[in-house]
Motif scaffolding. Structure first.
Motif, PDB file in Angstrom:
ATOM      1  N   LYS A   1      51.226  71.030  74.935  1.00 18.06           N
ATOM      2  CA  LYS A   1      50.693  71.540  76.197  1.00 18.06           C
ATOM      3  C   LYS A   1      49.283  72.105  75.975  1.00 18.06           C
ATOM      4  O   LYS A   1      49.050  72.780  74.977  1.00 18.06           O
ATOM      5  CB  LYS A   1      51.630  72.635  76.705  1.00 18.06           C
ATOM      6  CG  LYS A   1      51.412  73.005  78.145  1.00 18.06           C
ATOM      7  CD  LYS A   1      52.485  73.986  78.584  1.00 18.06           C
ATOM      8  CE  LYS A   1      52.145  74.539  79.952  1.00 18.06           C
ATOM      9  NZ  LYS A   1      53.027  75.641  80.316  1.00 18.06           N
TER      10      LYS A   1
ATOM     11  N   LEU B   1      51.018  65.590  72.839  1.00 14.30           N
ATOM     12  CA  LEU B   1      52.323  66.045  73.325  1.00 14.30           C
ATOM     13  C   LEU B   1      52.320  67.567  73.508  1.00 14.30           C
ATOM     14  O   LEU B   1      53.186  68.136  74.148  1.00 14.30           O
ATOM     15  CB  LEU B   1      53.423  65.668  72.330  1.00 14.30           C
ATOM     16  CG  LEU B   1      53.699  64.175  72.138  1.00 14.30           C
ATOM     17  CD1 LEU B   1      54.697  63.953  71.012  1.00 14.30           C
ATOM     18  CD2 LEU B   1      54.202  63.569  73.434  1.00 14.30           C
TER      19      LEU B   1
ATOM     20  N   LEU C   1      53.079  63.495  64.709  1.00 14.38           N
ATOM     21  CA  LEU C   1      53.286  63.449  66.150  1.00 14.38           C
ATOM     22  C   LEU C   1      51.937  63.447  66.855  1.00 14.38           C
ATOM     23  O   LEU C   1      50.954  63.981  66.325  1.00 14.38           O
ATOM     24  CB  LEU C   1      54.085  64.681  66.585  1.00 14.38           C
ATOM     25  CG  LEU C   1      55.480  64.818  65.955  1.00 14.38           C
ATOM     26  CD1 LEU C   1      55.959  66.258  66.011  1.00 14.38           C
ATOM     27  CD2 LEU C   1      56.449  63.890  66.677  1.00 14.38           C
ATOM     28  N   SER C   2      51.897  62.880  68.060  1.00 13.59           N
ATOM     29  CA  SER C   2      50.635  62.865  68.794  1.00 13.59           C
ATOM     30  C   SER C   2      50.263  64.275  69.239  1.00 13.59           C
ATOM     31  O   SER C   2      51.088  64.995  69.794  1.00 13.59           O
ATOM     32  CB  SER C   2      50.763  61.967  70.027  1.00 13.59           C
ATOM     33  OG  SER C   2      49.715  62.296  70.926  1.00 13.59           O
TER      34      SER C   2
ATOM     35  N   LYS D   1      56.886  75.938  75.737  1.00 17.07           N
ATOM     36  CA  LYS D   1      57.819  74.902  76.175  1.00 17.07           C
ATOM     37  C   LYS D   1      56.987  73.683  76.558  1.00 17.07           C
ATOM     38  O   LYS D   1      56.250  73.700  77.548  1.00 17.07           O
ATOM     39  CB  LYS D   1      58.592  75.405  77.394  1.00 17.07           C
ATOM     40  CG  LYS D   1      60.064  75.646  77.105  1.00 17.07           C
ATOM     41  CD  LYS D   1      60.790  76.086  78.351  1.00 17.07           C
ATOM     42  CE  LYS D   1      62.012  75.244  78.659  1.00 17.07           C
ATOM     43  NZ  LYS D   1      62.943  74.991  77.596  1.00 17.07           N
ATOM     44  N   ASP D   2      57.068  72.650  75.750  1.00 11.44           N
ATOM     45  CA  ASP D   2      56.301  71.441  76.069  1.00 11.44           C
ATOM     46  C   ASP D   2      56.976  70.233  75.427  1.00 11.44           C
ATOM     47  O   ASP D   2      58.099  70.335  74.933  1.00 11.44           O
ATOM     48  CB  ASP D   2      54.844  71.586  75.592  1.00 11.44           C
ATOM     49  CG  ASP D   2      54.751  71.849  74.090  1.00 11.44           C
ATOM     50  OD1 ASP D   2      55.726  71.609  73.360  1.00 11.44           O
ATOM     51  OD2 ASP D   2      53.682  72.304  73.641  1.00 11.44           O
ATOM     52  N   ASP D   3      56.318  69.103  75.414  1.00 19.57           N
ATOM     53  CA  ASP D   3      56.940  67.895  74.877  1.00 19.57           C
ATOM     54  C   ASP D   3      56.795  67.782  73.367  1.00 19.57           C
ATOM     55  O   ASP D   3      57.284  66.839  72.761  1.00 19.57           O
ATOM     56  CB  ASP D   3      56.306  66.650  75.534  1.00 19.57           C
ATOM     57  CG  ASP D   3      56.645  66.589  77.011  1.00 19.57           C
ATOM     58  OD1 ASP D   3      57.704  67.160  77.379  1.00 19.57           O
ATOM     59  OD2 ASP D   3      55.866  66.006  77.789  1.00 19.57           O
ATOM     60  N   TYR D   4      56.101  68.730  72.781  1.00 19.29           N
ATOM     61  CA  TYR D   4      55.911  68.663  71.339  1.00 19.29           C
ATOM     62  C   TYR D   4      57.176  69.172  70.664  1.00 19.29           C
ATOM     63  O   TYR D   4      57.542  70.338  70.800  1.00 19.29           O
ATOM     64  CB  TYR D   4      54.706  69.506  70.926  1.00 19.29           C
ATOM     65  CG  TYR D   4      54.129  69.099  69.590  1.00 19.29           C
ATOM     66  CD1 TYR D   4      53.287  68.011  69.486  1.00 19.29           C
ATOM     67  CD2 TYR D   4      54.464  69.806  68.441  1.00 19.29           C
ATOM     68  CE1 TYR D   4      52.774  67.625  68.266  1.00 19.29           C
ATOM     69  CE2 TYR D   4      53.955  69.421  67.210  1.00 19.29           C
ATOM     70  CZ  TYR D   4      53.104  68.330  67.122  1.00 19.29           C
ATOM     71  OH  TYR D   4      52.612  67.947  65.924  1.00 19.29           O
ATOM     72  N   PRO D   5      57.865  68.281  69.925  1.00 21.34           N
ATOM     73  CA  PRO D   5      59.205  68.658  69.470  1.00 21.34           C
ATOM     74  C   PRO D   5      59.230  69.567  68.237  1.00 21.34           C
ATOM     75  O   PRO D   5      60.285  70.052  67.872  1.00 21.34           O
ATOM     76  CB  PRO D   5      59.848  67.305  69.142  1.00 21.34           C
ATOM     77  CG  PRO D   5      58.711  66.391  68.862  1.00 21.34           C
ATOM     78  CD  PRO D   5      57.519  66.900  69.600  1.00 21.34           C
TER      79      PRO D   5
ATOM     80  N   ASP E   1      58.137  73.001  66.301  1.00 20.77           N
ATOM     81  CA  ASP E   1      57.597  74.337  66.598  1.00 20.77           C
ATOM     82  C   ASP E   1      56.963  75.049  65.413  1.00 20.77           C
ATOM     83  O   ASP E   1      56.334  76.085  65.575  1.00 20.77           O
ATOM     84  CB  ASP E   1      58.733  75.247  67.090  1.00 20.77           C
ATOM     85  CG  ASP E   1      59.053  74.996  68.543  1.00 20.77           C
ATOM     86  OD1 ASP E   1      58.413  74.104  69.136  1.00 20.77           O
ATOM     87  OD2 ASP E   1      59.943  75.677  69.077  1.00 20.77           O
TER      88      ASP E   1
END
Ligand SMILES: [Mn+2]
Length: 770
Positions: free
Chosen positions: A64, A62, A58-59, A187-191, A193
């Motif tokens: 936060k 993404l 993932l980028s 809580k951010d766009d990175y899916p 955790d």
């Protein structure tokens, strides 16, 4: 008794889905079922899982705070700031430090690295911060694998004029540090955790350097495995790519730690590399591990690797000692609660976590080990899979000064005078919130194999690698009767099982040899491996456990008789209380009601059990106990000398042929209404009877083959004696030196002059008949 649990049970709709997916992808239904159970419930997810790759990364942007962090580091480079990277002493923290320091250097800044030692505690603290300011007066602090709980310390740094970037992966506390924070749990766009600390540091490295940071994936893979985060999602891609890197060209620091091992898998990372890195911190020199991973000097790397190997050897030795001491104390104090808790004066705090994990597994309950510091006890809690120790501690927090961690592991500090209160509170909480079964040692199987192990399935299992937390190597169950099981070589504790559906190895299987060879019905729990040798593929099973079904009763009567006869050799006379059958039954019911631990009921005859309503619902172990947990147990036909000394009550359902079991300080009760040696009592053992058998055995020499005397007796059944007579005679004659037994063959030794009364077994049997 061990419990076999199935990894998954599919509903009929799910079965249809799994069947359809298995066809679409071209894999067996079993493999598709395993993937489905582990969360891959679509074709896309399954395909992605079967082909882990950097393509799936993932980028970093993404996440936060990532852009701000990269920008601030860019500014630091422009303005030539002094940068400190602050880490942690475990393999995750060390890996994170190694990744970020290398990335920063490549980016164009030379960071100062700080790794606290275990004695400083986890996370940032004022002493360390002061020392860092004294040493290099930094303009920017970057944390890796820690910092999220250090809002105050962050403020303290800022007050001295430095900027702070916190990168961490731990759970978010109520108050976050007031600075740039990078944490996948925000809580951010990175899916995803579940990155570890080094995973987050790696993401920052990619943000700074792009794909050229991918050559740091070996560190990232090691830390990911070491930190016990689930090997699913992006972690799986990271570990798979990191392993490829290590397999193709291992870094000198890695190959030096691996020694002679050439094959490297996630297991090598978990059980060879990670413990060595962690050993440095545990032995009070985390710096050595960091230096190993950041040095570019070959000689220094080799010297540091040698040092870490040494630390690891020392760590193992100290752990074994600590384990023995802790176990002795636990048994002396009695482990009869749903939690095992023990404290020591001079135990090494760096090791109690490892030992607590071992104790938790052995006793099949959460375990808390403490080290005393004045009035305080500092400790580590480790749990079994089915029990959430963090929730339990949270519910008993009125007795705790400080604690933190997660479901399976936690750090706990308590005042010494609250120790007993905490123990009672935890025991009560666990009793109220969990079922008895949650505390039974369990084995999770992914499928039942009957007949040959399917080749395709065996190959597919390899595609599920890398294995680890959240994605275990699947185990399977296989039903078995009598097996051809033998030590791999003379006196080896390892057993090989030949023939049947699958050739198997059973490391440390000696304790179950008797059970494997006997006729009773049992379940083998095993893993299957495909190995290649000279271009051919070989399937081999690795047995992890043998579970007696606790039910079948008539097929082992000769094995059981042999045990009775052999037990006559070692008679002891412990203090016993004699009870009637009714009293015995009432006693057992009472003890079981009072406590789930500490009672062992022993019987020499399976049929006896139906006469005691208090035990009919208990699953039985045969010959020897299958677990060391001291949960209330029912043991049938115990092997002579079995160790029951950890129990506080041992109750015999009949008068035993002899008191051969090691009952330690247990209270021993015997139901004297029944006889546990009926067959010995009625056996013809007069001098003439014995001579008759001896003469026949002599004439049958050459045919006396078998794994033990019971099997020899079975094999020569047609000679006209009962098997019991032959078994008894062989045991007595062996004791007298008239029979020797080796390599599955009994031989008659000639030219010996002796007398039956020289045999302990014989004399004991005569006494029983008197
Ligand atoms: Mn970590």
């Amino acid at each position: 008794v061990k419990r076999i649990v199935r990894e998954f049970e599919l509903t009929s709709t799910e079965k249809q889905t799994v069947r359809a997916l298995s066809r679409q992808i071209g894999i067996t239904e079993t493999t598709a079922g395993i993937l489905f159970a582990r969360g891959m419930d679509t074709e896309e997810k399954m395909r992605r899982f079967l082909a882990p790759s950097r393509e799936n990364f993932l980028s970093p942007f993404l996440m936060k705070g990532m852009r701000e962090a990269a920008a601030l580091i860019g500014r630091a480079k422009e303005e030539e700031w002094r940068i400190v990277v602050f880490g942690d002493y475990d393999a995750d923290g060390i890996g994170a430090l190694s990744i970020l320091s290398r990335a920063l250097r490549r980016f164009g800044v030379e960071p100062y690295l700080y790794v606290p030692e275990r004695s400083d505690g986890y996370g940032m603290n004022r002493n360390a911060i002061d020392a860092i300011f004294d040493e290099c007066l930094p303009d920017l602090f970057i944390t890796v694998d820690c910092g999220i709980s250090n809002a105050e310390e962050v403020k303290y740094i800022q007050e001295q004029g430095a900027y702070v970037i916190v990168t961490d992966h731990h759970e978010l506390p109520d108050i976050l540090p007031d600075c740039i924070v990078v944490n996948p749990k925000l809580k951010d766009d990175y899916p995803y955790d579940n990155l570890c600390g080094a995973g987050v540091a790696f993401k920052l490295a990619v943000a700074l350097l792009g794909e050229s940071a991918y050559d740091l994936l070996d560190f990232c893979a090691l830390s990911t495995v070491a930190d016990s985060v689930p090997l699913l999602g992006e972690n799986r891609d990271i570990v798979a790519e990191g392993l490829k890197l290590i397999q193709s060209k291992p870094r000198l620091a890695f190959s030096a730690l691996m020694g002679k091992q050439t094959e490297i898998t996630a297991q090598t990372l978990a059980f060879t590399l990670a413990p060595r890195i962690n050993a440095a911190g545990r032995m009070g020199n985390a710096r050595a591990a960091l230096d190993l991973f950041t040095s570019e000097d070959e000689d220094e790397i080799l010297a540091l690797a040698a040092k870490l190997n040494e630390y690891n050897g020392e760590r193992q030795k100290l752990c074994d000692e600590l384990y023995e001491r802790a176990r002795a104390r636990i048994l002396a104090e009695g482990a009869y609660e749903n939690v095992v808790m023990v404290a020591g004066e001079d135990w090494q705090s760096g090791l109690v976590g490892i030992v607590a994990a071992r104790i938790a597994e052995e006793f099949s309950r959460p375990a808390l080990l403490f080290v005393r510091h004045g009035d305080m006890l500092r400790g580590s809690a480790r749990s079994i899979e089915s029990v959430n120790i963090f929730d339990a501690l949270k519910n008993c927090s009125q007795y705790i000064e400080e604690f933190g961690g997660h479901a399976q592991a936690a750090g706990v500090n308590v005042r010494a005078d609250e120790f007993e209160h905490l123990k009672r509170a935890l025991d009560e909480y666990l009793a109220a919130h969990y079922q008895r079964e949650d505390f039974l040692p369990s084995l999770c199987v992914s499928g039942e194999i009957d007949g040959a192990f399917p080749d395709q399935l065996a190959r597919e299992i390899n595609l599920l690698e890398p294995f680890g937390v959240g994605n275990r190597r699947p185990m399977f169950a296989m039903q078995a009767g009598k097996l051809n099981a033998n030590p791999v070589k003379v006196a080896s504790p390892h057993i090989s099982i030949d023939g049947g559906a699958l050739d198997c190895m059973y490391f440390w299987g000696e304790k179950d040899l008797h059970l494997l060879r006997s006729d009773v019905h049992k379940t083998l729990v095993f893993e299957c491996n495909v190995s290649k040798f000279r271009g051919r593929e070989y399937l081999k099973g690795f047995v992890r456990a043998v579970v007696y079904d606790g039910m079948s009763g008539d097929e082992y009567s000769l094995d059981s008789f042999l045990n009775e006869v052999l037990s006559l050799k070692y008679a002891k006379t412990p203090a016993t209380e004699l009870l009637s059958a009714e009293e015995t039954d009432r006693r057992i019911a009472q003890l079981r009601k009072e406590c789930a631990y500490g009672l062992c009921v022993v019987s020499y005859q399976r049929e006896r059990i139906s006469q005691f309503p208090s035990v009919t619902d208990m699953a039985a172990d045969l010959f020897s106990l299958s677990s060391r947990s001291i949960g209330n147990a029912l043991l049938l036909s115990p092997t002579a000398g079995s160790d029951l000394s950890a129990f506080r009550h041992v109750i015999y359902l009949e008068t035993p042929p002899s008191y051969t079991l090691d009952t330690g300080n247990a209270h021993v009760t015997v139901c004297n209404e029944y006889c546990g040696y009926e067959r010995i009592r009625t056996l013809p053992i007069g001098r003439e009877d014995m001579l008759e058998v001896f003469a026949t055995l002599r004439s049958a020499e050459g045919r006396l083959a078998g794994a033990d005397f019971a099997e020899v007796a079975r094999n020569i059944m047609p000679l006209g004696f009962s098997c019991e007579r032959v078994i008894f005679a062989l045991a007595v004659f062996e004791e007298l030196g008239l029979v020797s037994f080796a390599n599955g063959q009994a031989r008659i030794v000639r030219g010996i002059k002796t007398d039956l009364t020289h045999s302990v077994i014989y004399n004991a049997a005569c006494k029983l008949q008197a």
